[in-house]
Design a protein around this motif. Sequence first.
Motif, PDB file in Angstrom:
ATOM      1  N   ASP A  45      -1.308   6.840   1.416  1.00 10.47           N
ATOM      2  CA  ASP A  45      -2.731   7.190   1.506  1.00 10.47           C
ATOM      3  C   ASP A  45      -3.633   5.967   1.694  1.00 10.47           C
ATOM      4  O   ASP A  45      -4.848   6.075   1.705  1.00 10.47           O
ATOM      5  CB  ASP A  45      -3.167   7.982   0.276  1.00 10.47           C
ATOM      6  N   GLY A  46      -3.015   4.776   1.825  1.00  7.87           N
ATOM      7  CA  GLY A  46      -3.782   3.549   2.024  1.00  7.87           C
ATOM      8  C   GLY A  46      -4.148   2.826   0.744  1.00  7.87           C
ATOM      9  O   GLY A  46      -4.655   1.711   0.784  1.00  7.87           O
ATOM     10  N   HIS A  47      -3.883   3.435  -0.435  1.00 11.82           N
ATOM     11  CA  HIS A  47      -4.194   2.801  -1.714  1.00 11.82           C
ATOM     12  C   HIS A  47      -3.367   1.526  -1.881  1.00 11.82           C
ATOM     13  O   HIS A  47      -2.144   1.549  -1.765  1.00 11.82           O
ATOM     14  CB  HIS A  47      -3.909   3.764  -2.877  1.00 11.82           C
ATOM     15  N   GLN A  48      -4.031   0.405  -2.144  1.00 10.89           N
ATOM     16  CA  GLN A  48      -3.347  -0.864  -2.371  1.00 10.89           C
ATOM     17  C   GLN A  48      -2.907  -0.927  -3.834  1.00 10.89           C
ATOM     18  O   GLN A  48      -3.723  -0.834  -4.732  1.00 10.89           O
ATOM     19  CB  GLN A  48      -4.282  -2.035  -2.057  1.00 10.89           C
ATOM     20  N   PHE A  49      -1.600  -1.094  -4.078  1.00  6.58           N
ATOM     21  CA  PHE A  49      -1.093  -1.154  -5.439  1.00  6.58           C
ATOM     22  C   PHE A  49      -0.786  -2.570  -5.894  1.00  6.58           C
ATOM     23  O   PHE A  49      -0.665  -2.832  -7.085  1.00  6.58           O
ATOM     24  CB  PHE A  49       0.135  -0.245  -5.625  1.00  6.58           C
ATOM     25  N   THR A  71       0.838  -1.195   0.000  1.00  5.86           N
ATOM     26  CA  THR A  71       0.000   0.000   0.000  1.00  5.86           C
ATOM     27  C   THR A  71       0.877   1.252   0.000  1.00  5.86           C
ATOM     28  O   THR A  71       2.055   1.209   0.361  1.00  5.86           O
ATOM     29  CB  THR A  71      -0.926   0.046   1.234  1.00  5.86           C
ATOM     30  N   LYS A  77       7.851   7.118  -4.322  1.00  6.67           N
ATOM     31  CA  LYS A  77       6.837   6.812  -3.306  1.00  6.67           C
ATOM     32  C   LYS A  77       7.401   5.856  -2.255  1.00  6.67           C
ATOM     33  O   LYS A  77       8.115   4.906  -2.572  1.00  6.67           O
ATOM     34  CB  LYS A  77       5.606   6.193  -3.969  1.00  6.67           C
TER      35      LYS A  77
END
Length: 143
Positions: A20-24, A17, A131
């Motif tokens: 921002d918590g977005h799972q990639f 992740t 990132k």
Amino acid sequence: MAKAQEGDKVKVHYKGTLADGHQFDSSEGREPLEFVLGSGMVIPGFDEGVTGMQIGEKKTILIPSEQAYGPANEELIIKFERAEIPADIPLEVGGTLNMHQEGSGQVIPVVIREVTDAHVILDANHELAGKDLTFELELVSIG
């Protein structure tokens, strides 16, 4: 109990992740990721995070961009005149295109960052460059 060390073939379940918590990415619903520790098959921070784990152990690691895909390289952000791109190619911000590297013909995926009547800005950086990454890890096997 054995701990994973350089040269070991390991299998790991993971979930990656962003801040921002977005799972990639995730191995959920798939076979665990198999690789040899220290071989360069995965990003350095992932290797370091798995090293020393025991089978069945779970942990969360934070990998700074320098230990992941590195910083974004401004030289890989390219501005083109709009007229240089054929009109039949759809240009939508966030979309991707494939460029062919001059000489080698290698295909390079690029992300469309900006589109105006005059120009298009394309980004050839890895999508995770610059990132910091968080991974939830579970060591499944050493062998």
